[in-house]
Design a protein around this motif. Structure first.
Motif, PDB file in Angstrom:
ATOM      1  N   LYS A   2      49.494  15.820  11.196  1.00 44.11           N
ATOM      2  CA  LYS A   2      48.584  15.939  12.335  1.00 44.11           C
ATOM      3  C   LYS A   2      49.013  17.082  13.260  1.00 44.11           C
ATOM      4  O   LYS A   2      48.175  17.744  13.860  1.00 44.11           O
ATOM      5  N   GLU A   3      50.306  17.327  13.347  1.00 41.50           N
ATOM      6  CA  GLU A   3      50.828  18.343  14.248  1.00 41.50           C
ATOM      7  C   GLU A   3      50.469  19.748  13.793  1.00 41.50           C
ATOM      8  O   GLU A   3      50.232  20.640  14.570  1.00 41.50           O
ATOM      9  N   TYR A   4      50.423  19.970  12.468  1.00 43.25           N
ATOM     10  CA  TYR A   4      50.155  21.306  11.942  1.00 43.25           C
ATOM     11  C   TYR A   4      48.724  21.504  11.588  1.00 43.25           C
ATOM     12  O   TYR A   4      47.923  20.762  11.400  1.00 43.25           O
ATOM     13  N   LYS A  54      55.776   8.973  10.017  1.00 40.96           N
ATOM     14  CA  LYS A  54      56.366  10.299  10.212  1.00 40.96           C
ATOM     15  C   LYS A  54      55.556  11.362   9.474  1.00 40.96           C
ATOM     16  O   LYS A  54      55.301  12.449  10.007  1.00 40.96           O
ATOM     17  N   LYS A  55      55.134  11.059   8.251  1.00 39.01           N
ATOM     18  CA  LYS A  55      54.343  12.010   7.474  1.00 39.01           C
ATOM     19  C   LYS A  55      53.003  12.282   8.154  1.00 39.01           C
ATOM     20  O   LYS A  55      52.578  13.431   8.262  1.00 39.01           O
TER      21      LYS A  55
END
Length: 60
Positions: A58-60, A52-53
């Protein structure tokens, strides 16, 4: 449903099964079963939090 959601669903199911395994092992009075289920639960939960981390970073 995205692939990331499926992974977390599988991890949640494995974690729930390991919790059930703890209960069954306690009922059977199996110390080895309890320890293995606890180790599996900790491993699955840790992997889920780490994943999750990484996905969040990776998304931001």
């Amino acid at each position: 449903m995205k692939i990331g959601k499926w992974i977390f669903l599988v991890l949640a199911c494995v974690a729930a099964l390991s919790m059930i395994g703890i209960g069954i092992a306690v009922g059977e009075r199996s110390l080895l079963g309890v320890l293995l289920s606890i180790v599996l639960l900790n491993a699955v939960m840790a992997f889920g939090f780490i994943l999750k981390k990484r996905m969040r970073e990776k998304e931001y």
